[in-house]
Design a protein around this motif. Structure first.
Motif, PDB file in Angstrom:
ATOM      1  N   THR A 601     -22.957   8.957 -20.762  1.00  0.00           N
ATOM      2  CA  THR A 601     -21.664   8.428 -20.760  1.00  0.00           C
ATOM      3  C   THR A 601     -21.207   7.878 -19.497  1.00  0.00           C
ATOM      4  O   THR A 601     -21.844   8.046 -18.487  1.00  0.00           O
ATOM      5  CB  THR A 601     -20.511   9.722 -20.824  1.00  0.00           C
ATOM      6  N   HIS A 602     -20.410   6.680 -19.734  1.00  0.00           N
ATOM      7  CA  HIS A 602     -19.846   6.046 -18.449  1.00  0.00           C
ATOM      8  C   HIS A 602     -18.353   6.394 -18.458  1.00  0.00           C
ATOM      9  O   HIS A 602     -17.622   5.926 -19.289  1.00  0.00           O
ATOM     10  CB  HIS A 602     -20.164   4.719 -18.829  1.00  0.00           C
ATOM     11  N   PHE A 603     -17.817   7.095 -17.367  1.00  0.00           N
ATOM     12  CA  PHE A 603     -16.448   7.168 -17.176  1.00  0.00           C
ATOM     13  C   PHE A 603     -15.903   6.038 -16.035  1.00  0.00           C
ATOM     14  O   PHE A 603     -16.384   5.796 -15.064  1.00  0.00           O
ATOM     15  CB  PHE A 603     -16.123   8.538 -16.476  1.00  0.00           C
ATOM     16  N   LYS A 604     -15.104   5.308 -16.740  1.00  0.00           N
ATOM     17  CA  LYS A 604     -14.556   3.934 -15.751  1.00  0.00           C
ATOM     18  C   LYS A 604     -13.776   4.563 -14.570  1.00  0.00           C
ATOM     19  O   LYS A 604     -13.792   4.227 -13.546  1.00  0.00           O
ATOM     20  CB  LYS A 604     -13.665   3.100 -16.678  1.00  0.00           C
ATOM     21  N   HIS A 605     -13.024   5.706 -15.045  1.00  0.00           N
ATOM     22  CA  HIS A 605     -12.143   6.451 -14.155  1.00  0.00           C
ATOM     23  C   HIS A 605     -12.400   8.035 -14.386  1.00  0.00           C
ATOM     24  O   HIS A 605     -12.530   8.356 -15.416  1.00  0.00           O
ATOM     25  CB  HIS A 605     -10.814   6.294 -14.202  1.00  0.00           C
ATOM     26  N   PHE A 606     -12.670   8.662 -13.230  1.00  0.00           N
ATOM     27  CA  PHE A 606     -13.110  10.102 -13.374  1.00  0.00           C
ATOM     28  C   PHE A 606     -12.218  11.168 -12.260  1.00  0.00           C
ATOM     29  O   PHE A 606     -12.115  10.817 -11.117  1.00  0.00           O
ATOM     30  CB  PHE A 606     -14.299  10.312 -13.284  1.00  0.00           C
ATOM     31  N   LEU A 607     -11.682  12.086 -12.959  1.00  0.00           N
ATOM     32  CA  LEU A 607     -11.156  12.987 -11.950  1.00  0.00           C
ATOM     33  C   LEU A 607     -11.964  14.572 -12.110  1.00  0.00           C
ATOM     34  O   LEU A 607     -11.959  14.968 -13.166  1.00  0.00           O
ATOM     35  CB  LEU A 607      -9.731  13.497 -12.166  1.00  0.00           C
ATOM     36  N   MET A 608     -12.346  14.876 -10.758  1.00  0.00           N
ATOM     37  CA  MET A 608     -12.851  16.478 -10.718  1.00  0.00           C
ATOM     38  C   MET A 608     -11.728  17.082  -9.808  1.00  0.00           C
ATOM     39  O   MET A 608     -11.470  16.877  -8.648  1.00  0.00           O
ATOM     40  CB  MET A 608     -14.312  16.274  -9.941  1.00  0.00           C
ATOM     41  N   PRO A 609     -11.218  17.953 -10.659  1.00  0.00           N
ATOM     42  CA  PRO A 609     -10.061  18.409  -9.783  1.00  0.00           C
ATOM     43  C   PRO A 609     -10.353  19.745  -8.894  1.00  0.00           C
ATOM     44  O   PRO A 609     -11.617  19.908  -8.860  1.00  0.00           O
ATOM     45  CB  PRO A 609      -9.054  18.987 -10.864  1.00  0.00           C
ATOM     46  N   THR A 610      -9.413  20.395  -7.979  1.00  0.00           N
ATOM     47  CA  THR A 610      -9.911  21.476  -7.385  1.00  0.00           C
ATOM     48  C   THR A 610      -9.368  22.624  -8.196  1.00  0.00           C
ATOM     49  O   THR A 610      -8.559  22.515  -8.963  1.00  0.00           O
ATOM     50  CB  THR A 610      -9.148  21.437  -6.058  1.00  0.00           C
ATOM     51  N   ILE A 611      -9.949  23.714  -7.557  1.00  0.00           N
ATOM     52  CA  ILE A 611      -9.582  24.855  -8.069  1.00  0.00           C
ATOM     53  C   ILE A 611      -8.009  25.361  -7.536  1.00  0.00           C
ATOM     54  O   ILE A 611      -7.519  24.941  -6.497  1.00  0.00           O
ATOM     55  CB  ILE A 611     -10.163  26.172  -7.607  1.00  0.00           C
ATOM     56  N   ARG A 612      -7.051  25.629  -8.787  1.00  0.00           N
ATOM     57  CA  ARG A 612      -5.605  25.750  -8.128  1.00  0.00           C
ATOM     58  C   ARG A 612      -5.608  26.491  -7.071  1.00  0.00           C
ATOM     59  O   ARG A 612      -6.125  27.638  -6.944  1.00  0.00           O
ATOM     60  CB  ARG A 612      -4.905  26.353  -9.379  1.00  0.00           C
ATOM     61  N   GLY A 613      -4.534  26.128  -5.964  1.00  0.00           N
ATOM     62  CA  GLY A 613      -4.449  26.753  -4.691  1.00  0.00           C
ATOM     63  C   GLY A 613      -5.578  26.732  -3.685  1.00  0.00           C
ATOM     64  O   GLY A 613      -5.628  27.727  -2.926  1.00  0.00           O
ATOM     65  N   SER A 614      -6.604  26.017  -4.075  1.00  0.00           N
ATOM     66  CA  SER A 614      -7.753  25.775  -3.121  1.00  0.00           C
ATOM     67  C   SER A 614      -8.162  24.437  -3.017  1.00  0.00           C
ATOM     68  O   SER A 614      -7.835  23.716  -3.633  1.00  0.00           O
ATOM     69  CB  SER A 614      -8.971  26.889  -3.771  1.00  0.00           C
ATOM     70  N   GLU A 615      -9.138  24.406  -1.991  1.00  0.00           N
ATOM     71  CA  GLU A 615      -9.674  22.901  -2.017  1.00  0.00           C
ATOM     72  C   GLU A 615     -10.760  22.962  -2.338  1.00  0.00           C
ATOM     73  O   GLU A 615     -11.377  21.685  -2.207  1.00  0.00           O
ATOM     74  CB  GLU A 615      -9.424  22.725  -0.154  1.00  0.00           C
TER      75      GLU A 615
END
Length: 788
Positions: A601-615
């Protein structure tokens, strides 16, 4: 003269006659249904040869008939064993109990007679057979019986005769009608005086007449397979109860044999129906076995999802009340509704090719068509006969359930908003590890016996380089799957994929006799090593790895690259990594490498989020714009849009917000408009929660979640209005959070708590992505800023 033909095994039974046990197999053949009756068979299990004298004395004392044979077989601890052979189940069970009480270890004492008979002959689903045909008694006789039947493997592909069944009844379980639908015939049998209507309606006077007419109809059509929706644990369970009440034997089997019910050994209401010569396949269980996933497995929901259409009835609050009303006032309408359910089931099975899938699974593993799950049994069927021919019997399951083995590798993620992220996936990682490193129950025993030339595993494991079965089994399945893909045979490909991927789980399951923590650990820990090494090679190639999970590696390509450049880099990494693994495994282990990584897969745009309430970076949760041949696609993994317990407003909001952020658009106006619109009541229809009651309403005592509160309110109101209680026996509840708490959608009276939806549905989604573009949701939407 013995007759020879081929067929597919539908059902298997053991029958005792005059102190001897025979097996009866019903098969579907090109010439019609056939019953095979074998010569007398014996039940078998094994004990240590050192225990034979003691066992002989114990059994002789209580006059249990048994034959003892010394065998050229050993346990995995290289102890010689003897076989014990019994002519009847009565002697078998009595001997098992007696020897257990005496502390004598028994092996393979839980394998059913018919299963052992078939697996030891390598018969899986299809069979060639010969035998002595009994004389046909009449021209109307639908089947032929063969005595002294002999069976051997075959590749016969069956063409089933299929009938769908559905019942309608009162809340108290009294039958109203039974619908039946085949490919070329249909009928609804309904209680009532004859009236104008379609010619496929059969009118009967009472429940007794309905049951008799149903039995006649099923014998008239003579199906191999009966389909339905929750057909075992609702339709047939109720049919058996009503047949008992009416004193009518439910003789639905071939040769008018009686259908029987067996309760499962659990606290659930799940049970089993046995109809000699016919297989009952439930649509819900079959879809789950084929790994289909739906928010709801109701017939309406699945039909809408797969076929784009649903039931032939109004969408009413109480379907059961509507059915009862139609039975009293519009029986033709009820008959049409009943038949439509049957037709939908047939169309779902045809659309998904579920019977093709179950047939292929049976031909690969020997599992019955109606056996759902069964990974351990499938592995045993395939592996055990090979093990016997290598001179070993299987070990017993661990008494303590076994120790937990390490799970798949999951890397700490690097949260952020990225451009150009590649996903490289190892093709069937665990099966390929088994193939490459020769991980195998027999191979472990032989490797430990001769460790000098063995392949090292983990936790002390050593595997033989040449004495093993599982790697070859996997290789054969792999080749068959590749062929199925080339032929666009999706059912076969899926059946093989599920089987291959189940082998790791089986070896790590305490419910399997081949369980050994060294086996499972040598798969998963090798997987950890492979993933970590692969990530290091990618870093050495000048790229950053931002996440890894089980068999997938996420690679960030820095810089402003075109789609073509990103794809070229992905292909280069694929080639380079595969070459490095080939070389490494050859150098370190002197083995051929079956590992294969693919640029997936090629993601042109990609988000890897944080754990909620954490960095800290999240795991198994991400989103992105995926480039594909059909255009760009917005993908969510583990986030709100793929969770069934979030409202439509949350799913709509997340899809729009993420698409805007990935496109680089200004989202501030959209956020303000959305929050303002919710508070103004513009989205009330999208604020409905829908959640399933997984147990009876009365069972919720200590923890009473919102949907249970709503269900109780609904049934309290139903009771006040004299309506049937709707939520006492599980089911789905639609509700809204109001200023007075959760209220059912059908009895919504309080003002909606809009702040709840903004804080619990909108805010978590927004705060998952806005920090990466420098926006503070709280500040942006605060009333104090005078934005509303």
């Amino acid at each position: 003269m013995p007759h020879t033909a081929e067929g597919f095994i539908l059902t298997r039974h053991q029958v005792e006659r005059a102190g001897k046990t025979q097996l009866e197999f019903w098969l579907t053949t090109q010439a019609g249904p056939v019953k095979l009756v074998t010569p007398a068979q014996t039940f078998t299990f094994f004990i240590h040869q050192s225990d034979v004298t003691k066992a002989q004395a114990l059994l002789a004392e209580v006059k249990i008939q048994c034959e003892f044979k010394s065998l050229a077989l050993t346990t995995f601890h290289h102890q010689a064993v003897s076989g014990l052979y019994f002519t009847s189940a009565k002697y078998l069970f009595a001997a098992k109990d007696l020897l257990k009480a005496a502390g004598i270890t028994r092996y393979e004492d839980d394998i059913r007679l018919a299963d052992r008979f078939l697996m030891e002959r390598f018969i899986y689903g299809s069979a060639a057979f010969s035998g002595i045909p009994l004389p046909v008694k009449s021209a109307q006789q639908a089947s032929v019986t063969y005595q002294q039947a002999r069976l051997k493997p075959s590749t016969y592909r069956p063409n089933y005769k299929v009938l769908s069944l559905d019942i309608e009844c009162s809340e108290q379980g009294h039958l109203y009608s039974v619908g039946l639908a085949g490919a070329d015939w249909q009928q609804v049998i309904i209680i009532g005086d004859a009236q104008a209507g379609p010619d496929w309606i059969c009118w009967v006077a009472d429940e007794s007449g309905l049951l008799r007419a149903m039995i006649d109809a099923i014998h008239h059509y003579d199906p191999d397979i009966i389909l339905g929706w929750n057909v075992v644990n609702f339709d047939f369970q109720l049919l058996l109860k009503r047949a008992q009440v009416n004193g009518i034997p439910l003789s639905l089997g071939r040769e008018h044999s009686i259908a029987t019910w067996r309760d499962a050994k659990s606290e659930t209401n799940q049970g089993y129906i046995t109809i000699p010569g016919r297989v009952v396949v439930d649509g819900i269980d079959a879809l789950k076995t084929a790994t289909y996933q739906f928010d709801s497995f109701s017939l309406e929901s699945v039909a809408q999802a797969l076929l784009g259409k649903g039931k032939k009835t109004e969408d009413v609050d109480n379907r059961l009340a509507q059915i009862t009303y139609d039975f009293q006032h519009n029986k033709v309408k009820l008959a049409e509704y009943n038949l439509q359910d049957c037709v939908l089931v047939n169309e779902i099975f045809e659309h998904t090719k579920l019977l093709d899938f179950l047939t292929l699974r049976s031909q690969l593993t020997g599992l019955e068509l109606d056996r759902m799950g069964g990974s351990v049994a499938a592995f045993t069927n395939v592996y055990l006969p090979k093990l016997h021919r290598a001179g070993y019997i299987s070990p017993n399951r661990p008494a303590n359930g076994g120790l937990a083995s390490p799970g798949g590798y999951v890397m700490e993620s690097r949260p952020g908003l990225y451009k150009n992220v590649l996903v490289l996936d190892f093709k069937s990682l665990y099966p390929s590890i088994i193939r490459t490193f020769k991980i195998d129950p027999l191979g472990l025993i032989e490797g430990l016996k001769s460790p000098d030339n063995a392949i090292p595993g983990f936790r002390g494991a050593q595997f033989s380089r040449d004495k093993h079965f599982l790697p070859d089994i996997i290789t054969s399945l792999w080749q068959q799957r590749d062929e199925a893909k080339r032929n666009h045979d999706a059912a076969r490909s899926q059946a093989i994929k599920i089987l291959m991927n189940s082998f790791y789980g089986v070896l790590g399951s305490g419910g399997c006799c081949f369980y050994d923590t060294r086996l499972a650990s040598s798969i998963t820990l090798r997987g950890h090593e492979i993933m970590q090494t692969t990530a290091q090679w990618i870093r050495e190639a000048g790229h950053q790895v931002i996440y890894g999970d089980t068999d997938s590696t996420f690679v960030w390509l820095e810089g402003d690259l075109s789609e073509e450049q990103a794809h070229q880099t992905g292909k280069q990494l694929q080639t380079q990594i595969n070459q490095q693994w080939q070389q490494k495994i050859a150098d370190e282990f002197e083995l051929d490498c079956d590992l294969e990584i693919e640029f997936e897969t090629h993601f042109k745009h990609f988000l890897m989020p944080t754990i909620r309430g954490s960095e800290l970076g999240s795991k198994k949760r991400y989103a992105g714009i995926k480039a594909g041949k059909q255009g760009d696609e917005l993908v969510f993994k583990g986030l709100e849009t793929v969770r069934s317990d979030w409202t439509d407003i949350a799913k709509q909001f997340q899809t729009r917000l993420y698409a805007m952020v990935f496109a680089g658009e200004d989202v501030k106006t959209y956020l303000r408009t959305m929050v303002d619109g919710i508070r103004a009541g513009h989205y009330d229809d999208s604020l409905v929660y829908r959640k399933r009651l997984r147990q009876r309403l009365e069972k919720y005592v200590k923890n009473v979640p919102p949907h249970v509160k709503a269900a109780r309110l609904a049934d309290e109101k139903n009771q006040q209005l004299g309506k049937s209680l709707k939520y006492q026996h599980k089911g789905w509840v639609s509700y809204v959070i109001t200023l007075n708490g959760p209220e059912p959608l059908e009895y919504l009276i309080s003002p909606i708590d809009y702040d709840h939806y903004i804080d619990r549905q909108i805010r978590p989604i927004a705060e998952g992505i806005l920090p990466f573009v420098g926006i503070d949701f709280e500040q942006l939407t605060s009333d104090q800023l005078g934005l509303f």
